[in-house]
Design a protein around this motif. Structure first.
Motif, short mmCIF file in Angstrom:
data_model
loop_
_atom_site.label_atom_id
_atom_site.label_comp_id
_atom_site.label_asym_id
_atom_site.label_seq_id
_atom_site.Cartn_x
_atom_site.Cartn_y
_atom_site.Cartn_z
N HIS A 54 0.73 -1.47 0.16
CA HIS A 54 -0.20 -0.34 -0.38
C HIS A 54 1.39 1.12 0.39
CE1 HIS A 54 -4.18 0.96 0.42
NE2 HIS A 54 -3.91 2.21 0.78
N ALA A 55 0.39 2.00 -1.13
CA ALA A 55 1.05 2.94 -0.68
C ALA A 55 1.31 4.33 0.85
CB ALA A 55 0.79 4.19 -2.19
N GLU A 56 1.24 3.43 1.85
CA GLU A 56 1.53 4.94 2.51
C GLU A 56 2.82 4.17 3.06
OE1 GLU A 56 1.89 6.56 5.47
OE2 GLU A 56 -0.65 6.22 5.42
N PHE A 57 3.75 5.56 3.21
CA PHE A 57 5.35 5.52 3.25
C PHE A 57 5.62 6.17 4.53
CE2 PHE A 57 4.54 5.89 -1.52
CZ PHE A 57 4.40 4.69 -2.03
N ASP A 58 4.70 6.25 5.09
CA ASP A 58 5.40 6.39 7.17
C ASP A 58 4.87 5.47 7.49
OD1 ASP A 58 5.58 7.91 9.31
OD2 ASP A 58 4.05 9.70 9.22
N PRO A 59 5.94 4.66 8.23
CA PRO A 59 5.97 3.89 9.58
C PRO A 59 4.57 4.06 10.64
CG PRO A 59 8.39 4.59 9.11
CD PRO A 59 7.91 5.47 8.31
N ASN A 60 4.52 5.06 10.36
CA ASN A 60 4.02 5.19 11.77
C ASN A 60 2.73 5.56 10.94
OD1 ASN A 60 5.87 6.58 14.03
ND2 ASN A 60 6.56 7.35 12.64
N MET A 61 2.03 5.70 9.94
CA MET A 61 0.32 5.56 9.92
C MET A 61 0.24 4.61 9.18
SD MET A 61 -0.53 8.57 10.28
CE MET A 61 -2.38 8.84 9.68
N LEU A 62 1.62 3.87 8.34
CA LEU A 62 1.40 2.31 8.21
C LEU A 62 0.90 1.79 9.38
CD1 LEU A 62 1.31 1.10 5.94
CD2 LEU A 62 4.02 -0.26 6.33
N VAL A 63 1.00 1.45 10.65
CA VAL A 63 1.04 0.25 11.10
C VAL A 63 -0.46 0.25 12.35
CG1 VAL A 63 3.26 0.15 12.47
CG2 VAL A 63 2.03 1.86 12.99
N LYS A 64 -1.42 1.82 11.65
CA LYS A 64 -2.21 1.95 11.73
C LYS A 64 -3.55 1.36 11.75
CE LYS A 64 -1.45 5.26 14.04
NZ LYS A 64 -1.38 6.08 16.25
N ASN A 65 -2.88 0.22 10.49
CA ASN A 65 -3.89 -0.38 9.54
C ASN A 65 -3.61 -1.99 10.25
OD1 ASN A 65 -4.60 0.60 7.34
ND2 ASN A 65 -2.30 1.49 7.48
N ILE A 392 2.11 -16.92 10.11
CA ILE A 392 2.06 -17.82 11.35
C ILE A 392 2.12 -16.70 12.53
CG2 ILE A 392 4.46 -17.57 11.97
CD1 ILE A 392 4.13 -20.33 12.52
N LEU A 393 2.43 -15.27 12.58
CA LEU A 393 2.54 -14.76 14.00
C LEU A 393 0.99 -14.10 13.64
CD1 LEU A 393 5.55 -12.87 13.60
CD2 LEU A 393 4.69 -14.15 14.72
N ASN A 394 0.85 -13.63 15.46
CA ASN A 394 -0.69 -12.86 15.87
C ASN A 394 -1.24 -11.55 15.13
OD1 ASN A 394 -2.96 -12.55 16.81
ND2 ASN A 394 -2.33 -12.05 18.53
N VAL A 395 -0.78 -11.78 14.01
CA VAL A 395 0.00 -9.84 13.08
C VAL A 395 -1.75 -10.40 12.31
CG1 VAL A 395 0.74 -8.68 11.86
CG2 VAL A 395 1.61 -9.74 13.73
N ASP A 396 -2.75 -9.59 12.18
CA ASP A 396 -3.29 -9.22 10.76
C ASP A 396 -3.45 -7.63 10.76
OD1 ASP A 396 -6.32 -9.08 11.90
OD2 ASP A 396 -4.84 -10.05 12.91
N ALA A 397 -3.99 -7.48 9.07
CA ALA A 397 -4.51 -6.43 9.11
C ALA A 397 -5.41 -6.28 8.22
CB ALA A 397 -2.91 -5.64 7.91
N ILE A 398 -6.37 -4.86 7.68
CA ILE A 398 -6.97 -4.46 7.22
C ILE A 398 -6.65 -5.11 5.42
CG2 ILE A 398 -8.08 -3.37 8.41
CD1 ILE A 398 -7.59 -0.98 6.54
N THR A 399 -8.16 -5.31 4.40
CA THR A 399 -7.83 -5.20 3.13
C THR A 399 -6.71 -3.72 2.75
OG1 THR A 399 -8.33 -5.63 0.99
CG2 THR A 399 -9.67 -4.91 2.52
N GLY A 400 -5.95 -3.96 1.73
CA GLY A 400 -5.14 -3.10 1.19
C GLY A 400 -3.88 -3.45 0.72
N GLY A 401 -3.39 -4.69 0.98
CA GLY A 401 -1.84 -4.75 0.67
C GLY A 401 -1.77 -4.63 2.05
#
Length: 422
Positions: A54-65, A392-401
């Motif tokens: 996804h075209a979110e290039f700021d790590p601080n904003m990227l993790v919000k997904n 395998i980790l307890n990590v998941d995201a919303i849709t969008g890459g």
């Protein structure tokens, strides 16, 4: 004896292997894949187009997904994030494009482009890809790790698990002392048989959607919600909502399903949503506007005079649900009917009864407890020379890459950590 064995021939597994082999070409690396094909999820993702990031290039904003993993991913995303993913694919001959909503796809619009890139690289770099190799057991020995498959036994110095949502692998990890968060579905659509959305599949519009605690909802779903001001939603999302043959889908619904994965599982997927089809208005504001329409358009029929920007088929259904007849003119409808219409448009309560998987992209919330992983290296804190990458980790995201970005970053971090020690 291999230097590194990676269990799982998916996105995270292949990316880990490629990063390892590129950084240290002398390493002896194998990927063990249980099926007859590799990269199956890559193939079907994004409707067969493969939404690589996804075209979110700021790590601080990227993790919000990331409903699960936001805190843990911040450090890794400062090392390898969306821009690095783009650079990797461009470097290896895969041209990418950014779409309006920020999703990034290969210019070819074909996931096969990504698959071919990975297969060519692993072959060129000398990574062994062993299919039909379902792992039945693995354990740490004096020599390193021993891995048993249905056919063979292997040994390696470092073991990487990139097996996604694989209950058998999770069970083995449990036996070895790791805590596994129970997996529940994430990214799903809502089943709803309400007459107000029946017969109009394909209708899409921007809306806001709220979910309240189950016991706080009104029993009747066709009247305005009383005491709404005293209630705070436990889940909220806005954005496009798509009406389907089975209920509700679209980005706003998928966001709710991700953030509410555990809660909605606890509700057994029986709950109610409150949809504001006019998110720029609240009930009182829209009611005031409709009173003005009643004055100005008095001689026209309500059904045919769509007073606001919602799809016509949805307007027709909501007008009928407000107790307004086909022939009723704006001047003829009473105070109660006008209030009903304002409520249907801004506080439309719908009963959800079940869920459907979002396309073939099955994502789960659950996996290895994040407290038991060192996210500087993606290494197990409990077992020596064991690493994790991907779902395998307890990590998941919303849709969008975003789920793929988690796989690429995990693979990169694991490879970096291993090549620093081998």
């Amino acid at each position: 004896m291999f230097d590194v064995i990676i269990v799982g021939g998916g996105a995270a597994g292949f990316f880990t292997a490629i990063q390892l082999a590129k950084t240290k070409p002398t390493l002896k690396i194998a990927i063990l894949e249980r099926g007859k094909e590799v990269l199956g999820k890559v193939k079907i993702s994004g409707g067969g187009r493969c939404n690589v990031t996804h075209a979110e290039f700021d790590p601080n904003m990227l993790v919000k997904n990331y409903p699960r993993g936001e805190k843990e991913l911040l450090g890794p995303y400062h090392t390898f994030a969306s821009g690095d993913t783009m650079a990797f694919f461009e470097e290896h001959g895969v041209s990418l494009k950014i779409e309006e909503d920020g999703r990034i796809f290969p210019v070819s619009d074909s996931s096969q482009t990504i698959i071919d890139c990975f297969l060519n690289l692993t072959q060129k770099l000398g990574v062994k890809v062993l299919k039909h190799s379902a792992v039945t057991h693995f354990e740490n020995t004096a020599k390193g790790w021993q891995i048993k498959t249905i056919k063979h036994s292997y040994e390696c110095k470092k073991l990487v698990l990139a097996t996604g949502s694989n209950p058998k692998i999770w069970n083995i990890l449990k036996q070895l002392g790791h805590t596994i968060e129970t997996a529940v579905p994430s990214l799903f659509t809502f089943n709803c048989k309400d007459t107000r959305i029946a017969g109009i599949p394909g209708v899409a519009t921007n809306a806001s959607v709220e979910i309240f605690e189950n016991n706080l909802l009104e029993s009747k779903i066709t009247v305005r919600l009383k005491s709404k001001k005293t209630r705070t939603p436990i889940l909220y999302a806005d954005g496009p909502v798509l009406i389907t043959h089975w209920g509700l889908s679209g980005p706003a619904i998928l966001k709710l399903s991700a953030w509410g994965a555990r809660l909605l599982h606890d509700y057994k997927y029986n709950f109610k949503v409150v949809v504001n089809w006019m998110p720029d208005y609240n009930y009182e504001g829209l009611l005031g506007y409709l009173r003005e329409v009643k004055e100005v358009e008095g001689r026209k029929t309500v059904l045919r005079t769509k007073a606001i920007e919602v799809p016509r088929r949805l307007w027709t259904n909501l007008v009928k649900a407000s107790g307004i007849n086909k022939a009723d003119k704006w001047a003829d409808i009473n105070k109660q009917q006008l209030e009903n219409l304002a409520a249907q448009l801004t506080e439309c309560e719908l009963k959800i009864e079940g869920k459907s998987t979002f396309k073939e992209e099955f994502v789960t919330a659950g996996g290895v407890d994040l407290k038991e992983v060192d996210f500087r290296t993606y290494k197990s804190k409990l077992l020596p020379d064991l690493y994790f990458a991907g779902e395998i980790l307890n990590v998941d995201a919303i849709t969008g890459g975003f789920n793929f970005q988690n796989a690429w970053t995990g693979g990169y971090m694991v490879a970096k950590a291993i090549t620093n020690t081998l």
